[in-house]
Structure formats: structure tokens, C-alpha cells
Design a protein around this motif. Sequence first.
Motif, PDB file in Angstrom:
ATOM      1  N   LYS A 135       0.859  -1.175   0.000  1.00  0.00           N
ATOM      2  CA  LYS A 135       0.000   0.000   0.000  1.00  0.00           C
ATOM      3  C   LYS A 135       0.900   1.231   0.000  1.00  0.00           C
ATOM      4  CE  LYS A 135      -3.742   2.191   2.631  1.00  0.00           C
ATOM      5  NZ  LYS A 135      -4.569   2.114   3.866  1.00  0.00           N
ATOM      6  N   ALA A 140       1.262   1.423  -9.843  1.00  0.00           N
ATOM      7  CA  ALA A 140       0.069   0.592 -10.023  1.00  0.00           C
ATOM      8  C   ALA A 140       0.342  -0.540 -11.007  1.00  0.00           C
ATOM      9  CB  ALA A 140      -1.104   1.450 -10.495  1.00  0.00           C
ATOM     10  N   GLY A 148       1.876  -3.469  -9.566  1.00  0.00           N
ATOM     11  CA  GLY A 148       1.052  -4.299  -8.702  1.00  0.00           C
ATOM     12  C   GLY A 148       0.750  -3.736  -7.328  1.00  0.00           C
ATOM     13  N   HIS A 149       1.082  -2.471  -7.093  1.00  0.00           N
ATOM     14  CA  HIS A 149       0.864  -1.885  -5.772  1.00  0.00           C
ATOM     15  C   HIS A 149      -0.516  -1.227  -5.668  1.00  0.00           C
ATOM     16  CE1 HIS A 149       5.032  -2.662  -4.825  1.00  0.00           C
ATOM     17  NE2 HIS A 149       5.415  -2.021  -5.920  1.00  0.00           N
ATOM     18  N   GLU A 150      -0.971  -1.085  -4.452  1.00  0.00           N
ATOM     19  CA  GLU A 150      -2.212  -0.371  -4.154  1.00  0.00           C
ATOM     20  C   GLU A 150      -1.842   1.084  -3.877  1.00  0.00           C
ATOM     21  OE1 GLU A 150      -5.635  -0.210  -0.657  1.00  0.00           O
ATOM     22  OE2 GLU A 150      -4.369  -1.999  -0.872  1.00  0.00           O
ATOM     23  N   VAL A 151      -2.283   1.995  -4.740  1.00  0.00           N
ATOM     24  CA  VAL A 151      -1.763   3.365  -4.715  1.00  0.00           C
ATOM     25  C   VAL A 151      -2.870   4.373  -4.432  1.00  0.00           C
ATOM     26  CG1 VAL A 151      -0.476   5.129  -5.989  1.00  0.00           C
ATOM     27  CG2 VAL A 151      -0.012   2.696  -6.407  1.00  0.00           C
ATOM     28  N   THR A 152      -2.541   5.319  -3.543  1.00  0.00           N
ATOM     29  CA  THR A 152      -3.401   6.471  -3.283  1.00  0.00           C
ATOM     30  C   THR A 152      -2.591   7.736  -3.528  1.00  0.00           C
ATOM     31  OG1 THR A 152      -4.710   5.316  -1.604  1.00  0.00           O
ATOM     32  CG2 THR A 152      -4.757   7.724  -1.551  1.00  0.00           C
ATOM     33  N   GLY A 206      -6.986   1.253 -10.669  1.00  0.00           N
ATOM     34  CA  GLY A 206      -7.279   1.159  -9.243  1.00  0.00           C
ATOM     35  C   GLY A 206      -6.655   2.231  -8.385  1.00  0.00           C
ATOM     36  N   VAL A 207      -5.914   3.154  -8.992  1.00  0.00           N
ATOM     37  CA  VAL A 207      -5.318   4.238  -8.208  1.00  0.00           C
ATOM     38  C   VAL A 207      -6.429   5.131  -7.673  1.00  0.00           C
ATOM     39  CG1 VAL A 207      -3.816   6.266  -8.261  1.00  0.00           C
ATOM     40  CG2 VAL A 207      -3.167   4.195  -9.511  1.00  0.00           C
ATOM     41  N   ARG A 208      -6.353   5.434  -6.391  1.00  0.00           N
ATOM     42  CA  ARG A 208      -7.347   6.305  -5.762  1.00  0.00           C
ATOM     43  C   ARG A 208      -6.784   7.715  -5.662  1.00  0.00           C
ATOM     44  NH1 ARG A 208      -9.385   6.231   0.535  1.00  0.00           N
ATOM     45  NH2 ARG A 208     -11.101   7.734   0.286  1.00  0.00           N
ATOM     46  N   ALA A 234       0.157   3.753   5.357  1.00  0.00           N
ATOM     47  CA  ALA A 234       0.591   3.007   4.178  1.00  0.00           C
ATOM     48  C   ALA A 234       1.878   2.268   4.513  1.00  0.00           C
ATOM     49  CB  ALA A 234       0.806   3.945   2.991  1.00  0.00           C
ATOM     50  N   SER A 294       9.828  -1.138  -5.509  1.00  0.00           N
ATOM     51  CA  SER A 294       9.461  -2.550  -5.632  1.00  0.00           C
ATOM     52  C   SER A 294      10.621  -3.491  -5.346  1.00  0.00           C
ATOM     53  CB  SER A 294       8.925  -2.818  -7.047  1.00  0.00           C
ATOM     54  OG  SER A 294       7.819  -1.998  -7.336  1.00  0.00           O
TER      55      SER A 294
END
Length: 434
Positions: A2, A20, A23-27, A215-217, A246, A400
Motif C-alpha cells: 500500500k 500501479a 502491482g501496488h495499491e496506490v493512493t 485502481g489508483v485512488r 501506508a 518494488s
Amino acid sequence: MKIVVLGAGVIGVTSAWQLARAGHEVTVIDRQPAAALETSFANAGEISPGYSSPWAAPGIPMKALKWMFMEHSPLIIQPRPDPAKIRFLFQMLGNCSSAAYAVNKARMVRLAEYSRDCLTEIRTETGIAFDERQQGTLQLFRSQKQLDAAGKDTEVLREGGVPFELLDVAGCLATEPGLHDAAGKIVGGLRLPKDETGDCFKFTQGLATLAAGLGVRFRHGVTIQRLVQSGGRIGSVLTSEGEVTADAFVVALASHSPRLLAPLGMKLPVYPFKGYSITVPITDATRAPVSTVMDESHKIAITRLGDRIRVGGMAELAGFDLSLSEKRKRTLVHSVEDLFGGAGDQSKASFWTGLRPMTPDGTPVVGRTPMANLFLNTGHGTLGWTMAAGSARVLADVVSGRPTEIESADLGFSRYLRGADRTRAKLRLQPVAG
């Protein structure tokens, strides 16, 4: 992992995109209501790896003194006292030697060339449109002295394998027919045929939409207040809407990055260089530039963006002042009208200013910090648009834990640490995620 990216300019958005894809969850968090509304909004529009050069160069101190007395000066230093400005200028002077210039330019060109390849991949993969053109950059010389001095840059270009062409006046006119009426004002040029142009704002907003699809917020309209340290790592970022946790944090806040890092004891030498631009609708395409022309005398870029001409340049050291100066506008108008007179309707020109995040050696700061889960992607100066895609790829690889595709050790924050501090920083490095 995250990951939180702080900043939604071209650097922050490209970072989010690459993270992203890894493969990461990104905000992404930014105070503005949408992406690219500050420094990325109306820059000069050039993507010029071959023109990547540090402002700190041999002879610049003497040139700066002369520029102070020019009507259309490319460099303006406001006299208001500012300790940060004074400190930065001394650091910049320390990079004005021939040896430092060669090192700094070489690594800037390395990153910028890689960035163009990464941008090509994004364009091919996504089909993103941003008024792009791949028709080169022409650095235009108005004096024989300027033309002769280009030899130093061509040596670095040759060593880096960057294609270039030294042109006489006829060659310049063949490349940019709109210069015909200005032929008597120029002596030649340096053409970089692989350079590109494009609207950074359109690109960044388009890529933000594509990143959201991955999926990036994006959290817009949220003020970033401070980073919260916990056990030698960053535990969260405190915002106007509360704390955000995070596994890792990326600071991509351009000129505002040092303020966020200072409470952590990190002295990031980034200072805002204020730049200006005008955007002019084209009324006579035969008189307009084909791609980008760099007016070497005034350090101004004149770029074709679809049915518009973007004219950008100058560096004003005035802290975080964002007021618009009519005197600076006159310089932009003078440059474009002197070379491409009658190409656009100046009565309909829009005037803009932004703060470029400059480092004293010209190279951005990309990669790790002494804190294991805190990363930087900032300090790109006048070349954020040129270096964005490559910097983001390097950043994503570092975060990464993958090997970077180009040498990146000399791009990091560690180059500003003294020997003992650098050793301690290495000892403190831990895996980002447990």
C-alpha cells in the motif's frame, strides 16, 4: 504494498501509474481539485532529452551579472532577503565548474533519454493523446559566440549517443520555415531530431484517468500537513481529512517537498525557480513553429501545441510568489514575435506562472531516503515534463525492490549527505515491507 503518493502533478501521476502497473495499491493525495493544476499546468511543452543541461555551468556567474542589466533577462533574482535562496545560490555556484557540469549533464541526459523511451511505451500501450509531435527541437543561436559554445554540449551528446545536427541559417529555415522573416537575426542552430513536444497538462490528466482505471485512488482537495515518524519509518501522513497510513510514501511535491521533509531532519536542496508562459492561438500556420525552438539568447522555448503556440521560459528567484509580471510577459511576446511574427493572436494570449523545483546540480532527486519506507521523486527543475516517465519508472523499480534499467545510484538523496551521514543512512535502510 500500500503506497501513498504525495502530489498530483506530472511527476506524482506518472509515479502512481508506474507503481500501479507494478502491482501496488496506490493512493494519490493533492490539495488541488484535479491533477496537474500547478507547475504541470502550462509549461513550455518541450520533451527535450538532448537539451537537458544544468543551469549551473562554467561562465554562468558572469552571464548572470550581465543578464541583470538586460531588458529581456532570462534570470531574475529578487533582492528580498531569503536565507534559503542565498544558501541555494552558493550551492549552485559550487556546481559551476567544468568537471561538475560534465557529471551533472551526463546523468541528466541519461535519465532524460530513458524517460523518452518510457514515454513512448506509455503512448504505445495506452494510445494517450496530448497534442504530441515527434519532430525535434531546434536550439537557435543569434550570435557566433553562442554557436561556438555549442561544442561543449555536442561532446556530451556524442558521448551519450544522442543524435544531433549543427545547422547553418539555411538548415534552420528548412527545419522551421516560419523563421524565414527572422533569417537575418540568427547565425545557426543545434537540432535534436529525436526530441518531442506535447501538452503536459493534457497528458497528466489523461494518465490520471487511466491510472484510476488501474485502481489508483485520487484524493483531491486534501491538504498535506506532515509526515508522522515512528521507529525510524514513516507511519502515516497527517492531512486535513485525518491520518492516512501506508507501507511506503512517495514525496512528489515539487518545490514544496523541502517543507515536508525538514521536520524529519532532511535538508533537501530544492528551491522554486519561477517560470512564465503565454499560450497563443495560431492565426497563420505558415508563420508558426513546427515543433520547439529554443531562443538561446533569452532562454525561451517556443512550442507548437496543436492549434496553439506555447511560449515559456525565464527563471525568477522570488520564493513562492505567484504574482504575474507584465514585464515578464513582454519578454515572452518579444521572443515569439521577433522570430515568428504574425503567427498568433497576442490579444488572445493566456498568461501563466509556475514554480519549478530546482536542485543546485540540476539533477532531480529520485529514490530512497535515510528512512526505509520514504521515497522521493522531486527536484526536476525545468525538465519535469522531459524526465517524468523515466523518473517514475526508476522510482517504481526502487520501491518494488527491482534492479533499475539505468544507473540510478547518483540520482538519490544520498548525494547530498556527507560521508558519515551517508554511512549511517545505509545502516538504517531496512526492507520496505516486513
